[in-house]
Design a protein around this motif. Structure first.
Motif, PDB file in Angstrom:
ATOM      1  N   LEU A  75      32.106  30.277   8.961  1.00 44.39           N
ATOM      2  CA  LEU A  75      32.027  29.111   9.856  1.00 44.39           C
ATOM      3  C   LEU A  75      33.308  28.948  10.670  1.00 44.39           C
ATOM      4  O   LEU A  75      33.251  28.650  11.872  1.00 44.39           O
ATOM      5  CB  LEU A  75      31.754  27.849   9.049  1.00 44.39           C
ATOM      6  N   LEU A  76      34.454  29.139  10.032  1.00 44.81           N
ATOM      7  CA  LEU A  76      35.712  29.011  10.773  1.00 44.81           C
ATOM      8  C   LEU A  76      35.844  30.096  11.832  1.00 44.81           C
ATOM      9  O   LEU A  76      36.325  29.841  12.944  1.00 44.81           O
ATOM     10  CB  LEU A  76      36.894  29.051   9.805  1.00 44.81           C
ATOM     11  N   SER A  77      35.402  31.308  11.523  1.00 40.05           N
ATOM     12  CA  SER A  77      35.465  32.387  12.509  1.00 40.05           C
ATOM     13  C   SER A  77      34.567  32.107  13.706  1.00 40.05           C
ATOM     14  O   SER A  77      34.971  32.281  14.861  1.00 40.05           O
ATOM     15  CB  SER A  77      35.057  33.707  11.865  1.00 40.05           C
ATOM     16  N   VAL A  78      33.345  31.653  13.431  1.00 37.15           N
ATOM     17  CA  VAL A  78      32.418  31.329  14.523  1.00 37.15           C
ATOM     18  C   VAL A  78      32.954  30.171  15.355  1.00 37.15           C
ATOM     19  O   VAL A  78      32.911  30.196  16.588  1.00 37.15           O
ATOM     20  CB  VAL A  78      31.016  31.013  13.954  1.00 37.15           C
ATOM     21  N   GLY A  79      33.475  29.146  14.690  1.00 42.66           N
ATOM     22  CA  GLY A  79      34.005  27.993  15.408  1.00 42.66           C
ATOM     23  C   GLY A  79      35.198  28.335  16.277  1.00 42.66           C
ATOM     24  O   GLY A  79      35.296  27.883  17.422  1.00 42.66           O
ATOM     25  N   LEU A  80      36.099  29.137  15.747  1.00 46.16           N
ATOM     26  CA  LEU A  80      37.253  29.533  16.555  1.00 46.16           C
ATOM     27  C   LEU A  80      36.838  30.434  17.715  1.00 46.16           C
ATOM     28  O   LEU A  80      37.389  30.342  18.809  1.00 46.16           O
ATOM     29  CB  LEU A  80      38.293  30.223  15.682  1.00 46.16           C
ATOM     30  N   PHE A  81      35.857  31.295  17.503  1.00 49.63           N
ATOM     31  CA  PHE A  81      35.363  32.144  18.579  1.00 49.63           C
ATOM     32  C   PHE A  81      34.724  31.304  19.686  1.00 49.63           C
ATOM     33  O   PHE A  81      34.920  31.569  20.873  1.00 49.63           O
ATOM     34  CB  PHE A  81      34.347  33.147  18.020  1.00 49.63           C
ATOM     35  N   MET A  82      33.962  30.276  19.291  1.00 48.61           N
ATOM     36  CA  MET A  82      33.281  29.453  20.288  1.00 48.61           C
ATOM     37  C   MET A  82      34.254  28.555  21.060  1.00 48.61           C
ATOM     38  O   MET A  82      34.022  28.251  22.227  1.00 48.61           O
ATOM     39  CB  MET A  82      32.214  28.590  19.613  1.00 48.61           C
ATOM     40  N   THR A  83      35.315  28.112  20.426  1.00 39.81           N
ATOM     41  CA  THR A  83      36.215  27.171  21.087  1.00 39.81           C
ATOM     42  C   THR A  83      37.408  27.848  21.742  1.00 39.81           C
ATOM     43  O   THR A  83      38.090  27.218  22.533  1.00 39.81           O
ATOM     44  CB  THR A  83      36.742  26.129  20.096  1.00 39.81           C
ATOM     45  N   PHE A  84      37.677  29.093  21.438  1.00 41.91           N
ATOM     46  CA  PHE A  84      38.893  29.718  21.967  1.00 41.91           C
ATOM     47  C   PHE A  84      38.882  29.785  23.482  1.00 41.91           C
ATOM     48  O   PHE A  84      39.854  29.419  24.140  1.00 41.91           O
ATOM     49  CB  PHE A  84      39.077  31.124  21.382  1.00 41.91           C
ATOM     50  N   GLY A  85      37.796  30.230  24.058  1.00 38.21           N
ATOM     51  CA  GLY A  85      37.731  30.343  25.515  1.00 38.21           C
ATOM     52  C   GLY A  85      37.698  29.011  26.239  1.00 38.21           C
ATOM     53  O   GLY A  85      38.179  28.886  27.366  1.00 38.21           O
ATOM     54  N   ARG A  86      37.138  27.995  25.599  1.00 36.38           N
ATOM     55  CA  ARG A  86      37.004  26.700  26.250  1.00 36.38           C
ATOM     56  C   ARG A  86      38.311  25.903  26.252  1.00 36.38           C
ATOM     57  O   ARG A  86      38.616  25.223  27.201  1.00 36.38           O
ATOM     58  CB  ARG A  86      35.934  25.862  25.543  1.00 36.38           C
ATOM     59  N   PHE A  87      39.046  25.975  25.148  1.00 42.39           N
ATOM     60  CA  PHE A  87      40.209  25.104  25.005  1.00 42.39           C
ATOM     61  C   PHE A  87      41.545  25.828  25.142  1.00 42.39           C
ATOM     62  O   PHE A  87      42.519  25.231  25.540  1.00 42.39           O
ATOM     63  CB  PHE A  87      40.156  24.382  23.653  1.00 42.39           C
ATOM     64  N   TRP A  88      41.600  27.108  24.766  1.00 44.33           N
ATOM     65  CA  TRP A  88      42.881  27.821  24.813  1.00 44.33           C
ATOM     66  C   TRP A  88      42.872  29.008  25.743  1.00 44.33           C
ATOM     67  O   TRP A  88      43.844  29.718  25.839  1.00 44.33           O
ATOM     68  CB  TRP A  88      43.258  28.289  23.409  1.00 44.33           C
TER      69      TRP A  88
END
Length: 89
Positions: A75-88
């Protein structure tokens, strides 16, 4: 005047800006919150395994720890993958 569009986002009414909707932002952050909660639950299972003296309790606690730690990291891997491009990105 030409504007540069993101290939992930297109807004037919407002071509110069493309904003993320609130529910899209929530769905991209949701796996991170669920992953943190699952990580805490796995640590509770690890604590139960370490503190128990009875083998009938130790084995199920360790099995739950293993299952939950795998789910938490997924879950943490999927969440970081989904948010990395949007926020960072």
């Amino acid at each position: 005047m030409l504007t540069v569009q993101s290939r992930y986002c297109y807004d037919a009414l407002n071509n110069d800006r493309c904003e993320m909707l609130v529910w899209q932002m929530y769905f991209s952050i949701l796996p991170i919150g669920l992953g943190i909660m699952t990580l805490v639950a796995s640590l509770i299972g690890l604590f139960a395994y370490l503190m128990s003296d009875d083998n009938a309790t130790r084995l199920p606690a360790f099995n739950w720890f293993k299952r939950l730690i795998i789910v938490a990291f997924l879950l943490l891997s999927v969440g970081l993958f989904m948010t990395f491009g949007r926020f960072w990105g």
